[in-house]
Design an enzyme around this catalytic site. Structure first.
Site, PDB file in Angstrom:
ATOM      1  N   THR A 177      46.924 -60.864  45.854  1.00 19.24           N
ATOM      2  CA  THR A 177      47.615 -61.671  44.846  1.00 19.24           C
ATOM      3  C   THR A 177      46.568 -62.563  44.168  1.00 19.24           C
ATOM      4  O   THR A 177      45.377 -62.431  44.427  1.00 19.24           O
ATOM      5  CB  THR A 177      48.713 -62.548  45.480  1.00 19.24           C
ATOM      6  OG1 THR A 177      48.106 -63.623  46.228  1.00 19.24           O
ATOM      7  CG2 THR A 177      49.589 -61.728  46.424  1.00 19.24           C
ATOM      8  N   CYS A 178      47.038 -63.483  43.334  1.00 19.43           N
ATOM      9  CA  CYS A 178      46.096 -64.359  42.643  1.00 19.43           C
ATOM     10  C   CYS A 178      45.442 -65.352  43.594  1.00 19.43           C
ATOM     11  O   CYS A 178      44.435 -65.971  43.250  1.00 19.43           O
ATOM     12  CB  CYS A 178      46.792 -65.110  41.509  1.00 19.43           C
ATOM     13  SG  CYS A 178      48.144 -66.162  42.044  1.00 19.43           S
ATOM     14  N   ASN A 179      46.003 -65.522  44.793  1.00 17.43           N
ATOM     15  CA  ASN A 179      45.398 -66.487  45.711  1.00 17.43           C
ATOM     16  C   ASN A 179      45.242 -65.976  47.136  1.00 17.43           C
ATOM     17  O   ASN A 179      45.112 -66.763  48.062  1.00 17.43           O
ATOM     18  CB  ASN A 179      46.194 -67.813  45.711  1.00 17.43           C
ATOM     19  CG  ASN A 179      47.668 -67.611  45.968  1.00 17.43           C
ATOM     20  OD1 ASN A 179      48.054 -66.707  46.693  1.00 17.43           O
ATOM     21  ND2 ASN A 179      48.492 -68.449  45.365  1.00 17.43           N
ATOM     22  N   ARG A 180      45.241 -64.631  47.316  1.00 16.06           N
ATOM     23  CA  ARG A 180      44.958 -64.089  48.643  1.00 16.06           C
ATOM     24  C   ARG A 180      44.556 -62.622  48.555  1.00 16.06           C
ATOM     25  O   ARG A 180      45.007 -61.886  47.667  1.00 16.06           O
ATOM     26  CB  ARG A 180      46.149 -64.254  49.591  1.00 16.06           C
ATOM     27  CG  ARG A 180      47.295 -63.279  49.390  1.00 16.06           C
ATOM     28  CD  ARG A 180      48.390 -63.471  50.431  1.00 16.06           C
ATOM     29  NE  ARG A 180      48.970 -64.799  50.321  1.00 16.06           N
ATOM     30  CZ  ARG A 180      48.813 -65.746  51.243  1.00 16.06           C
ATOM     31  NH1 ARG A 180      48.144 -65.497  52.350  1.00 16.06           N
ATOM     32  NH2 ARG A 180      49.345 -66.943  51.084  1.00 16.06           N
ATOM     33  N   GLU A 222      57.830 -70.389  47.180  1.00 15.63           N
ATOM     34  CA  GLU A 222      57.964 -69.517  46.005  1.00 15.63           C
ATOM     35  C   GLU A 222      58.331 -68.099  46.458  1.00 15.63           C
ATOM     36  O   GLU A 222      57.898 -67.630  47.506  1.00 15.63           O
ATOM     37  CB  GLU A 222      56.685 -69.519  45.164  1.00 15.63           C
ATOM     38  CG  GLU A 222      55.441 -69.014  45.861  1.00 15.63           C
ATOM     39  CD  GLU A 222      55.191 -67.549  45.594  1.00 15.63           C
ATOM     40  OE1 GLU A 222      55.912 -66.968  44.762  1.00 15.63           O
ATOM     41  OE2 GLU A 222      54.296 -66.987  46.233  1.00 15.63           O
ATOM     42  N   GLY A 223      59.150 -67.450  45.650  1.00 15.78           N
ATOM     43  CA  GLY A 223      59.689 -66.155  46.036  1.00 15.78           C
ATOM     44  C   GLY A 223      58.970 -64.953  45.473  1.00 15.78           C
ATOM     45  O   GLY A 223      59.282 -63.822  45.851  1.00 15.78           O
ATOM     46  N   ALA A 279      50.968 -58.127  30.335  1.00 13.19           N
ATOM     47  CA  ALA A 279      52.363 -57.694  30.379  1.00 13.19           C
ATOM     48  C   ALA A 279      52.773 -57.254  31.780  1.00 13.19           C
ATOM     49  O   ALA A 279      53.718 -56.495  31.953  1.00 13.19           O
ATOM     50  CB  ALA A 279      52.592 -56.543  29.391  1.00 13.19           C
ATOM     51  N   GLY A 280      52.072 -57.759  32.807  1.00 14.33           N
ATOM     52  CA  GLY A 280      52.410 -57.462  34.187  1.00 14.33           C
ATOM     53  C   GLY A 280      53.556 -58.330  34.677  1.00 14.33           C
ATOM     54  O   GLY A 280      54.240 -58.991  33.894  1.00 14.33           O
ATOM     55  N   MET A 291      53.603 -61.145  36.455  1.00 11.52           N
ATOM     56  CA  MET A 291      53.444 -62.589  36.241  1.00 11.52           C
ATOM     57  C   MET A 291      53.668 -62.938  34.774  1.00 11.52           C
ATOM     58  O   MET A 291      54.338 -63.929  34.447  1.00 11.52           O
ATOM     59  CB  MET A 291      52.048 -63.028  36.677  1.00 11.52           C
ATOM     60  CG  MET A 291      51.820 -62.948  38.164  1.00 11.52           C
ATOM     61  SD  MET A 291      52.396 -64.418  39.046  1.00 11.52           S
ATOM     62  CE  MET A 291      50.922 -65.403  38.990  1.00 11.52           C
TER      63      MET A 291
END
Length: 443
Positions: free
Chosen positions: A49-52, A114-115, A194-195, A197
């Site tokens: 993810t953006c942070n892991r 957060e989900g 356009a993903g 997020m």
């Protein structure tokens, strides 16, 4: 085999290291394939993810597994092992299960509760399934993690305690753009990417009353679909810089390996703007899309992952977090018992197969000694013999599954194999068929 996870996150590494270690989709696929080809690993899945960035594997050797997974993460991320190692964490067996369940519930997220992480876990599982690197162990683990995460969100108030990273980021951006207004209404927004997020950001902006939403993406079709879903318009990716001057809010989240917006592009756009409000930029990408130097540009307000990590440092409501932790603990115990019980299943199947072979052999011998038996008599004898064997095996096989599900119950499978002199190869064959061993499938 045992479950192992090696990874790094916003809790263990600075944003600069996470940014350097970020993996493209192609890199994730190659990493999974190389992990499965490595000697200690039988299954593999990656959660990025953006942070892991976390690599999960079912391994037969702990130390060799840690060394191999760490080396592979270094090779595929391009970050040297010496630089990466101090930021890596390792979880093994029950601790690995605890970690993923906690992640699924949002307890380990930058914004607690957060989900969106549930969708990312689902994507990680789907990738492992598509590449045939996830077998029974990781399929069971990730599917159960999704159920645990959904249970936490439905049974507690963790959703109220935390927000999605997109929602939280936009709230922080609104404060920086106009502290008095504190909202994003009557603004024009540019969404780059356009993903998932970017789609969530566009939908959130639309609900906030943004006047116009422009979507730019390298694939024009995807940009047009996202723009249509929020009543906006799509532009080619090459027109991002041209759109800046007429934009109030920029949200960028692409998979680009280089900068999408550098300092010069922002300075040029600011010179052409007429709005008295700052140009707000929310960068949710890892590695970053917007040059960090934009923080120092007058008239621009940049919020990036590093800013969000600092802003989200406060713990949410303790009662909700405690309630989720209790759910996680209960689910870990249930999952562990189910996995321990499942490990004895191949032995039980092999035992019953052996018993069926003995019955078949003895019935064939009986046919040779009593050839005059008619069909009815032969059927009665066959049924009686099978019934006796089933009754003799029923209690011990049921009980051994119960005992195997308890802590320390792994030895019961060994005892069963020893007592009945079961062929280890027969048990292994059942185990491979039962687990859907990816290495076997790819052989």
């Amino acid at each position: 085999m045992s479950l192992l996870v090696v990874g790094l996150s916003h809790r263990s590494a600075p944003v600069s290291v996470l940014e350097s270690a970020a993996l493209s989709e192609d890199a994730k696929a190659k990493l999974l394939q190389d992990t499965l080809a490595a000697e200690p690993a039988a299954e593999a899945a990656i959660l990025g993810t953006c942070n892991r960035i976390e690599l999960y594997a079912d391994v037969d050797k702990f130390h060799a597994g840690v060394a191999e997974l760490s080396t592979l993460l270094s090779q595929h991320s391009g970050v040297g092992l010496d630089e990466l190692t101090p930021h890596l964490y390792v979880h093994y067996e029950d601790r690995a299960v605890h970690h993923l369940f906690s992640v699924a519930c949002g307890l380990d997220s930058m914004v607690v509760g957060e989900g969106q992480i549930l969708g990312q876990i689902k994507d990680a599982l789907l990738l492992g399934q598509e590449l045939h690197t996830a077998g029974r162990v990781l399929n069971d683990l990730f599917q159960q993690a999704l159920r645990v995460g959904k249970r936490a969100h439905s049974e507690t108030g963790i959703d109220k305690a935390g927000q999605s990273l997109v929602t939280f980021g936009l709230a922080e951006l609104a404060k920086g753009i106009d502290a008095d207004a504190g909202d994003l209404g009557d603004r024009r927004a540019l969404v780059v990417g356009a993903g998932s997020m970017s789609s969530l950001a566009a939908a959130t902006l639309a609900r906030a009353g943004v006047t116009e939403i422009v979507v730019a993406n390298r694939t024009q079709d995807r940009a047009e679909r996202l723009a249509a879903s929020v009543g906006g318009r799509a532009v080619p990716f090459t027109e991002v810089h041209a759109e800046l001057a007429g934009t109030d809010i920029v949200v960028s989240c692409t998979g680009a390996t280089g900068l999408v917006l550098d300092k010069d592009a922002v300075v040029t756009a600011l010179a052409a703007r007429t709005s008295p409000l700052p140009l707000g930029l929310l960068d949710l990408a890892m590695p970053r899309d917007v040059d960090g130097a934009v923080h120092d540009v007058d008239g621009a307000h940049l919020v990036d992952i590093e800013d969000l990590a600092a802003a989200a440092a406060d713990e949410p409501m303790a009662a909700d977090v405690d309630a989720v932790r209790r759910i996680v603990s209960a689910e870990i115990a249930a999952f562990g018992a189910a996995q321990r019980a499942a490990r004895i299943t191949p032995t039980v199947v092999a035992l019953r197969t052996m018993a069926a072979d003995v019955v078949a052999s003895e019935l064939a011998r009986l046919d040779g000694r009593l050839p005059d038996l008619d069909d009815r008599q032969r059927a009665e004898i066959t049924q009686a013999v099978r019934r006796v064997v089933d009754k003799l095996l029923h209690a011990p096989t049921v009980r051994v599954k119960q005992l195997a599900g308890e802590p320390g119950g792994a030895g019961y499978a060994d005892a069963l194999r020893e007592l009945f002199d079961l062929d280890p190869q027969a048990v292994a064959a059942v185990s491979r068929a039962d687990t859907g061993d990816p290495k076997r499938d790819r052989a």
